[in-house]
Design a protein around this motif. Sequence first.
Motif, PDB file in Angstrom:
ATOM      1  N   SER A   1       0.151   5.563 -14.151  1.00 53.57           N
ATOM      2  CA  SER A   1      -0.902   5.773 -13.248  1.00 53.57           C
ATOM      3  C   SER A   1      -1.023   4.759 -12.219  1.00 53.57           C
ATOM      4  CB  SER A   1      -2.044   6.081 -14.179  1.00 53.57           C
ATOM      5  OG  SER A   1      -2.646   4.901 -14.897  1.00 53.57           O
ATOM      6  N   ASP A   2      -0.529   3.678 -12.335  1.00 57.37           N
ATOM      7  CA  ASP A   2      -0.742   2.626 -11.320  1.00 57.37           C
ATOM      8  C   ASP A   2       0.350   2.619 -10.309  1.00 57.37           C
ATOM      9  OD1 ASP A   2      -3.193   1.951 -12.884  1.00 57.37           O
ATOM     10  OD2 ASP A   2      -2.263  -0.269 -13.417  1.00 57.37           O
ATOM     11  N   VAL A   3       1.473   3.353 -10.640  1.00 61.11           N
ATOM     12  CA  VAL A   3       2.564   3.084  -9.826  1.00 61.11           C
ATOM     13  C   VAL A   3       2.169   3.552  -8.352  1.00 61.11           C
ATOM     14  CG1 VAL A   3       4.882   4.330  -9.436  1.00 61.11           C
ATOM     15  CG2 VAL A   3       4.216   3.440 -11.631  1.00 61.11           C
ATOM     16  N   THR A   4       1.831   4.725  -8.381  1.00 56.23           N
ATOM     17  CA  THR A   4       1.635   5.383  -6.706  1.00 56.23           C
ATOM     18  C   THR A   4       0.713   4.241  -5.937  1.00 56.23           C
ATOM     19  OG1 THR A   4       1.976   7.383  -7.356  1.00 56.23           O
ATOM     20  CG2 THR A   4       0.667   7.003  -5.367  1.00 56.23           C
ATOM     21  N   ARG A   5      -0.191   3.997  -6.469  1.00 60.20           N
ATOM     22  CA  ARG A   5      -1.314   3.016  -5.773  1.00 60.20           C
ATOM     23  C   ARG A   5      -0.695   1.662  -5.472  1.00 60.20           C
ATOM     24  NH1 ARG A   5      -4.465   2.834  -2.172  1.00 60.20           N
ATOM     25  NH2 ARG A   5      -5.472   4.713  -3.183  1.00 60.20           N
ATOM     26  N   LEU A   6       0.205   0.963  -6.416  1.00 59.16           N
ATOM     27  CA  LEU A   6       0.494  -0.236  -6.142  1.00 59.16           C
ATOM     28  C   LEU A   6       1.939  -0.301  -4.907  1.00 59.16           C
ATOM     29  CD1 LEU A   6       1.569  -2.968  -6.920  1.00 59.16           C
ATOM     30  CD2 LEU A   6       2.902  -2.430  -8.658  1.00 59.16           C
ATOM     31  N   ILE A   7       2.670   0.798  -5.085  1.00 59.97           N
ATOM     32  CA  ILE A   7       3.619   1.091  -4.017  1.00 59.97           C
ATOM     33  C   ILE A   7       3.043   1.252  -2.669  1.00 59.97           C
ATOM     34  CG2 ILE A   7       5.697   2.357  -3.250  1.00 59.97           C
ATOM     35  CD1 ILE A   7       6.324   2.706  -6.085  1.00 59.97           C
ATOM     36  N   PHE A   8       1.722   2.049  -2.811  1.00 60.69           N
ATOM     37  CA  PHE A   8       1.283   2.388  -1.324  1.00 60.69           C
ATOM     38  C   PHE A   8       0.616   1.197  -0.901  1.00 60.69           C
ATOM     39  CE2 PHE A   8      -2.365   3.681   0.970  1.00 60.69           C
ATOM     40  CZ  PHE A   8      -2.140   4.940   1.754  1.00 60.69           C
ATOM     41  N   ASP A   9       0.116   0.502  -1.563  1.00 63.02           N
ATOM     42  CA  ASP A   9      -0.457  -0.849  -1.248  1.00 63.02           C
ATOM     43  C   ASP A   9       0.553  -1.815  -0.692  1.00 63.02           C
ATOM     44  OD1 ASP A   9      -3.032   0.119  -1.800  1.00 63.02           O
ATOM     45  OD2 ASP A   9      -3.283  -1.157  -3.662  1.00 63.02           O
ATOM     46  N   ILE A  10       1.721  -2.096  -1.159  1.00 67.70           N
ATOM     47  CA  ILE A  10       2.808  -2.525  -0.981  1.00 67.70           C
ATOM     48  C   ILE A  10       3.347  -2.118   0.550  1.00 67.70           C
ATOM     49  CG2 ILE A  10       5.149  -3.736  -1.263  1.00 67.70           C
ATOM     50  CD1 ILE A  10       4.385  -3.804  -4.054  1.00 67.70           C
ATOM     51  N   VAL A  11       3.298  -0.933   0.540  1.00 70.16           N
ATOM     52  CA  VAL A  11       4.224  -0.369   1.830  1.00 70.16           C
ATOM     53  C   VAL A  11       3.148  -0.633   2.856  1.00 70.16           C
ATOM     54  CG1 VAL A  11       4.667   1.721   2.880  1.00 70.16           C
ATOM     55  CG2 VAL A  11       5.551   1.459   0.670  1.00 70.16           C
ATOM     56  N   HIS A  12       1.818  -0.562   2.491  1.00 69.51           N
ATOM     57  CA  HIS A  12       0.613  -0.735   3.757  1.00 69.51           C
ATOM     58  C   HIS A  12       0.364  -2.169   4.005  1.00 69.51           C
ATOM     59  CE1 HIS A  12       0.712   3.637   3.213  1.00 69.51           C
ATOM     60  NE2 HIS A  12       0.497   3.603   4.570  1.00 69.51           N
ATOM     61  N   ASN A  13       0.979  -3.213   3.166  1.00 64.77           N
ATOM     62  CA  ASN A  13       0.681  -4.506   3.406  1.00 64.77           C
ATOM     63  C   ASN A  13      -0.609  -4.888   2.844  1.00 64.77           C
ATOM     64  OD1 ASN A  13       3.091  -5.250   4.676  1.00 64.77           O
ATOM     65  ND2 ASN A  13       2.294  -4.421   6.557  1.00 64.77           N
ATOM     66  N   ARG A  14      -1.072  -4.299   1.793  1.00 66.56           N
ATOM     67  CA  ARG A  14      -2.439  -4.739   1.004  1.00 66.56           C
ATOM     68  C   ARG A  14      -1.959  -5.579   0.032  1.00 66.56           C
ATOM     69  NH1 ARG A  14      -4.846   1.518   1.103  1.00 66.56           N
ATOM     70  NH2 ARG A  14      -4.955   1.506   3.439  1.00 66.56           N
ATOM     71  N   THR A  15      -0.915  -5.628  -0.351  1.00 63.96           N
ATOM     72  CA  THR A  15      -0.619  -6.486  -1.473  1.00 63.96           C
ATOM     73  C   THR A  15       1.125  -6.697  -1.352  1.00 63.96           C
ATOM     74  OG1 THR A  15      -0.728  -7.067  -3.800  1.00 63.96           O
ATOM     75  CG2 THR A  15      -0.142  -4.680  -3.614  1.00 63.96           C
ATOM     76  N   ASN A  16       1.743  -7.529  -2.304  1.00 65.78           N
ATOM     77  CA  ASN A  16       2.876  -7.943  -2.170  1.00 65.78           C
ATOM     78  C   ASN A  16       3.440  -7.991  -3.449  1.00 65.78           C
ATOM     79  OD1 ASN A  16       2.557 -10.402  -2.809  1.00 65.78           O
ATOM     80  ND2 ASN A  16       1.977 -11.037  -0.956  1.00 65.78           N
ATOM     81  N   TRP A  17       4.869  -7.994  -3.805  1.00 64.81           N
ATOM     82  CA  TRP A  17       5.711  -8.029  -4.941  1.00 64.81           C
ATOM     83  C   TRP A  17       5.111  -9.198  -5.933  1.00 64.81           C
ATOM     84  CZ3 TRP A  17       7.576  -4.805  -8.390  1.00 64.81           C
ATOM     85  CH2 TRP A  17       8.240  -5.327  -9.292  1.00 64.81           C
ATOM     86  N   GLU A  18       5.039 -10.460  -5.158  1.00 63.33           N
ATOM     87  CA  GLU A  18       4.477 -11.573  -5.945  1.00 63.33           C
ATOM     88  C   GLU A  18       3.153 -11.313  -6.648  1.00 63.33           C
ATOM     89  OE1 GLU A  18       6.453 -14.210  -6.529  1.00 63.33           O
ATOM     90  OE2 GLU A  18       8.066 -13.301  -5.161  1.00 63.33           O
TER      91      GLU A  18
ATOM     92  N   ASN B   1      12.625  -3.408   4.873  1.00 60.88           N
ATOM     93  CA  ASN B   1      11.160  -3.753   4.540  1.00 60.88           C
ATOM     94  C   ASN B   1      10.509  -2.444   3.909  1.00 60.88           C
ATOM     95  OD1 ASN B   1       8.187  -3.654   5.101  1.00 60.88           O
ATOM     96  ND2 ASN B   1       8.674  -5.840   6.519  1.00 60.88           N
ATOM     97  N   PRO B   2       9.833  -2.569   3.086  1.00 59.78           N
ATOM     98  CA  PRO B   2       9.069  -1.092   2.418  1.00 59.78           C
ATOM     99  C   PRO B   2       8.303  -0.378   3.718  1.00 59.78           C
ATOM    100  CG  PRO B   2       8.596  -3.128   0.936  1.00 59.78           C
ATOM    101  CD  PRO B   2       9.424  -3.830   2.076  1.00 59.78           C
ATOM    102  N   GLN B   3       8.024  -0.855   4.365  1.00 53.73           N
ATOM    103  CA  GLN B   3       7.178  -0.044   5.703  1.00 53.73           C
ATOM    104  C   GLN B   3       8.227   0.666   6.171  1.00 53.73           C
ATOM    105  OE1 GLN B   3       5.368  -2.705   8.487  1.00 53.73           O
ATOM    106  NE2 GLN B   3       4.261  -0.767   9.471  1.00 53.73           N
TER     107      GLN B   3
END
Length: 716
Positions: free
Chosen positions: A658-675, A568-570
């Motif tokens: 420039s979007d990479v860090t925010r996207l991965i941060f949000d996925i790791v913290h369950n704020r969004t997902n890959w879909e 799990n990314p978390q």
Amino acid sequence: FFCKERNITADTMDLSSLQDEIDALSAQITKQGAEVRTLKKSSASDADAIGEAVKVLQQLKIGHKELVDKMDSVSGGKDVFNRQVFDELILRKMFVIPSFEIHGGVKGLFDLGPPACSLKAAMIDAWRKHFILNESMLEMECTCLTPEPVLKTSGHVDRFTDLMVKDKDSGECFRADKLLEDAIDGLIENSPTMPIQEQEDHLRIQRQADAFTPTEIDELLIKYDCKGPSGNPYSPSFPFNLMFKTSIGPEGTSVGYLRPETAQGLFVNFRRLLDYNSQKMPFAAAQIGLGFRNEIAPRGGLLRVREFCMGEIEHFVNPADKSHPNFPTVADKELVLFGRDDQLGSGKTTTVTMGDAVKSGLVNNETLGYFMARTQLFMERIGMDPERLRFRQHLETEMAHYATDCWDLEIQSSYGWVECVGHADRACYDLAVHAKATNTSMVATLKLDTPQEMEVAKLKFDRKMLGKSFKGDQRVVSGLLEGLAEDWATFAPIAAALETEGKTTVDGFEITKEMLSWTKTNKKVHEIKFTPSVIEPSFGMGRILYSLLEHSFYQRDADEQRCVMRFNPQVAPQKCAVLPISASPETNAVVDEIAASLMDSDLSARVDKSTASLGRRYSRSDEVGVPFAVTVDFETLADNTVTLRERDSTVQIRLPKSDVTRLIFDIVHNRTNWEEAKKKYPIVSVDEEGNAEKQVGATVIEKSSRGAFSRPAEKI
């Protein structure tokens, strides 16, 4: 009920009915095992009765194995776990390695390498957030070194013992019951002409090997001519305690132990914790730390080791009210429960909501049920497979005499169902024994909104007689009696015994009628004092870690040589790999920029600038469970976009760097997902040379009877 007796074939029985047979036989094994334990504990049981019960148990196990083998043959070995490939990956990628390997290693001791160390840290961080922070628990860190009186009081000094013998010359220790069992196996194996009845006599002794007294097993070791490696008879047997014993201080007069559990540090600090919590009840204390047990036969990798990490919670609650204010939040959570009636009956688990389980009495109380449900949610949160989780209730023969209810979270692995988290309602036992041993008050207070009338006993002591009889313990005895007199219901049996017998015993002190007088009266009380009960979830972090490794491991369908850890990314040890398509200074500079951005957001990055092909570098990341991989290619230098690959689907999207860090941060913290990310950014394909070609724009997910799939949001 055995497979051979029913002539089960693949043509006449499908997998479902085979599983029913296995479950039913498992229930019989559990029931027979409980009977064997009861017989061994009973002083009235004779050796023949125990032997026959054990023989039936062994026959049931043989039949169970035959059915399991039949199941494997019918299913064609579907989804067989490849232990060899898994073990090779774990060692090669340095998840877990034997301690002191170049010196030959030591059984039961393991070192965690970089990926497992990070995985464990992330798992513990998730545990701390899920339980300690979310529940406002009081966290402590107590010493691993524990004085003997503490563990004597808890009962540990007298527990965890097996009978051991020594080789008189070398001093090497052996487990006595195992030596006896091996000697009988060898005798029967080397005597093919031995009459059946004589074999049965020997096997009867073997089946009782762990139930003999030291004197009995010493006589049997001599009878079976058991000798040590030196060729001489073994020493007399002696109890071996599984705790590591040491001395505290240079004098060597103060005995201590490395703690076998973390809980005792919380129990002995109860008074201070209660004060810290402003006398409010209920409350929970927690601790994460090491425990130590000198296992005689460590096995199963991280499942049975001599040094292990534990996470324990002690929830202190009023015995008269074990409700939990947050129980409604988990009441609808479904869990797989294996109650004692099912274990002894159908052998099948049931899926039930925790609310219904508590309402029906299957789970004893809300607080116990609350922590069971929270444990399930934690396991799902860190990426454990829910289909391989169940809660098994302790049988009556397994529970301590003081326990009210106990449930183990068991996780299915290649070793079978393994207990990883214990949930026990330990009643008031722990605080009561420490209070008694130290003459320390371990009580809490319930303030009453409305005063209540209570029946109490008003005592008058003959101080002269008390002092003459008990001397220095006079205050202890009077205090015990005054405590009991606070409620007539608890004092009434003592009063009755003094009236009829003229004497009684209270906590080891003999009280006579002449020492006191009493009257029954009513008293208006504004508060009630009580010794709290303890609800204890106890997590074996090492076992959870190993189970997570197994649950995360798989081999790609297209290439079994390509192994993947589906973390799990978390909790993944590293969140993102950053890979350059070439070794040019320009691409490497962008790689370093992205990696630094990730690290600034506390996202661990794996940078691989090697000359291996891109596909090979993807595989390296997959093997250590990195969920995402950023590729810096030639297009990046032109428009500042990169590709982002998801590990399990291998699908890639193209997005601004420039979007990479925010996207991965949000996925790791369950704020969004890959879909959601696939809907926002276009999906692309990248070949081994790094040439990216846009395929489709945003996508939508459609579901059918055959599963879920993605398609372009707009026709192309």
